[in-house]
Design an enzyme around this catalytic site. Sequence first.
Site, mmCIF file in Angstrom:
data_model
loop_
_atom_site.group_PDB
_atom_site.id
_atom_site.type_symbol
_atom_site.label_atom_id
_atom_site.label_comp_id
_atom_site.label_asym_id
_atom_site.label_seq_id
_atom_site.Cartn_x
_atom_site.Cartn_y
_atom_site.Cartn_z
ATOM 1 N N ASP A 153 1.041 -1.174 0.010
ATOM 2 C CA ASP A 153 -0.029 0.147 -0.061
ATOM 3 C C ASP A 153 0.983 1.267 0.064
ATOM 4 O OD1 ASP A 153 -2.032 1.782 0.296
ATOM 5 O OD2 ASP A 153 -2.305 1.299 2.356
ATOM 6 N N SER A 154 0.393 2.411 -0.327
ATOM 7 C CA SER A 154 1.155 3.609 -0.058
ATOM 8 C C SER A 154 1.498 3.705 1.392
ATOM 9 C CB SER A 154 0.414 4.799 -0.889
ATOM 10 O OG SER A 154 -0.797 5.121 0.224
ATOM 11 N N TYR A 174 -1.180 7.452 -2.591
ATOM 12 C CA TYR A 174 -1.466 7.047 -3.971
ATOM 13 C C TYR A 174 -2.749 7.955 -4.461
ATOM 14 C CZ TYR A 174 1.825 3.227 -4.022
ATOM 15 O OH TYR A 174 3.143 2.387 -4.138
ATOM 16 N N CYS A 179 -4.572 -1.792 -1.609
ATOM 17 C CA CYS A 179 -4.988 -0.373 -1.828
ATOM 18 C C CYS A 179 -5.841 -0.096 -2.998
ATOM 19 C CB CYS A 179 -3.748 0.365 -2.250
ATOM 20 S SG CYS A 179 -3.763 2.182 -2.709
ATOM 21 N N ASN A 180 -7.091 0.352 -2.440
ATOM 22 C CA ASN A 180 -8.295 0.732 -3.699
ATOM 23 C C ASN A 180 -7.547 1.386 -5.115
ATOM 24 O OD1 ASN A 180 -9.618 0.542 -0.874
ATOM 25 N ND2 ASN A 180 -11.171 -0.017 -2.516
ATOM 26 N N THR A 181 -6.914 2.395 -4.699
ATOM 27 C CA THR A 181 -6.461 3.274 -5.744
ATOM 28 C C THR A 181 -5.523 2.516 -6.492
ATOM 29 O OG1 THR A 181 -6.676 5.392 -4.402
ATOM 30 C CG2 THR A 181 -5.323 5.413 -6.143
ATOM 31 N N CYS A 191 -11.245 2.694 1.046
ATOM 32 C CA CYS A 191 -9.509 3.001 1.384
ATOM 33 C C CYS A 191 -9.321 2.188 2.321
ATOM 34 C CB CYS A 191 -9.338 4.412 1.433
ATOM 35 S SG CYS A 191 -7.655 4.731 1.964
ATOM 36 N N THR A 192 -8.282 1.362 2.109
ATOM 37 C CA THR A 192 -7.803 0.465 3.200
ATOM 38 C C THR A 192 -7.423 1.428 4.696
ATOM 39 O OG1 THR A 192 -5.587 0.172 2.367
ATOM 40 C CG2 THR A 192 -7.303 -1.551 1.809
ATOM 41 N N HIS A 193 -7.246 2.575 4.645
ATOM 42 C CA HIS A 193 -6.892 3.347 5.719
ATOM 43 C C HIS A 193 -8.181 3.356 6.580
ATOM 44 C CE1 HIS A 193 -3.278 4.540 3.423
ATOM 45 N NE2 HIS A 193 -2.690 5.108 5.026
#
Length: 261
Positions: free
Chosen positions: A7-8, A39, A71-73, A184-186
């Site tokens: 992920d970012s 990202y 990461c979705n993006t 978003c995974t956050h």
Amino acid sequence: MKVGVFDSGLGGLTVLKSILKVLKNAEIFYIADTAYAPYGEKDSALILKRCEDITNYLLKEYKIDALIVACNTATSAAIKHLRDNFSSLIVIGTEPGIKPAILNTKSSNIGILATPSTLKSDKYQLLVNELSSIKKVNLFEQACPGLAMQIEKGEINTLTTYKMLEEWLIPMKEANVDTIVLGCTHYPLISQTIKKIMGEDITLIQTGDAIAKRLLSLSEEKGHKNIGDLKVTVLHTGLINLDMIENILENKNIEVRKCEI
């Protein structure tokens, strides 16, 4: 089995946490690409390049068998490219859980919280169009610029984060939204703050558990045995919040070190 996850930043650790619940025998290498975070506010060409570079790094250094784009993006920007160009790998992406949200909602009003890049992506629009036939629903889409970085810095319970969420969520509450997709995974890390604003009855949809089950299923199909010990290494390309890693993974026995990609 060797699994790469990236992920970012640290949001993808919510996916890793789900994986650790089901995978018993694996070496897992998590990359937080913090030098290029977030990202969600970068252009798709740069994101695609980072995804390719990270995948090549994980293959060269650790000879991974599976890759999780947590990461979705990054999934929107690069998942097809990664599957086409790294066909020897199990490649699993992350996409907003719109289908389970449609199946769950009683009010037919669904909120979507996501990064600007995810909501603008062709992949997201295609997903929405594909699922529109299941049931007629109203989607309240909200881009959340800056939110992932707030979480990345550990500002989960701060007034600033609360005010950001309140501005985005109050219109959803007034529209009788009963289910929110965390795109978003956050965002699972701020679930409690969302519930404070929306009420405890709100249903929050995140995709970590579904990804973990998919990985387990595909790994078993490939003949990997799910017995033994787990080893987890967290690598980061820029600055990182060590306390956040410990809090998310609940002090799992992990190694943390910097890498150059």
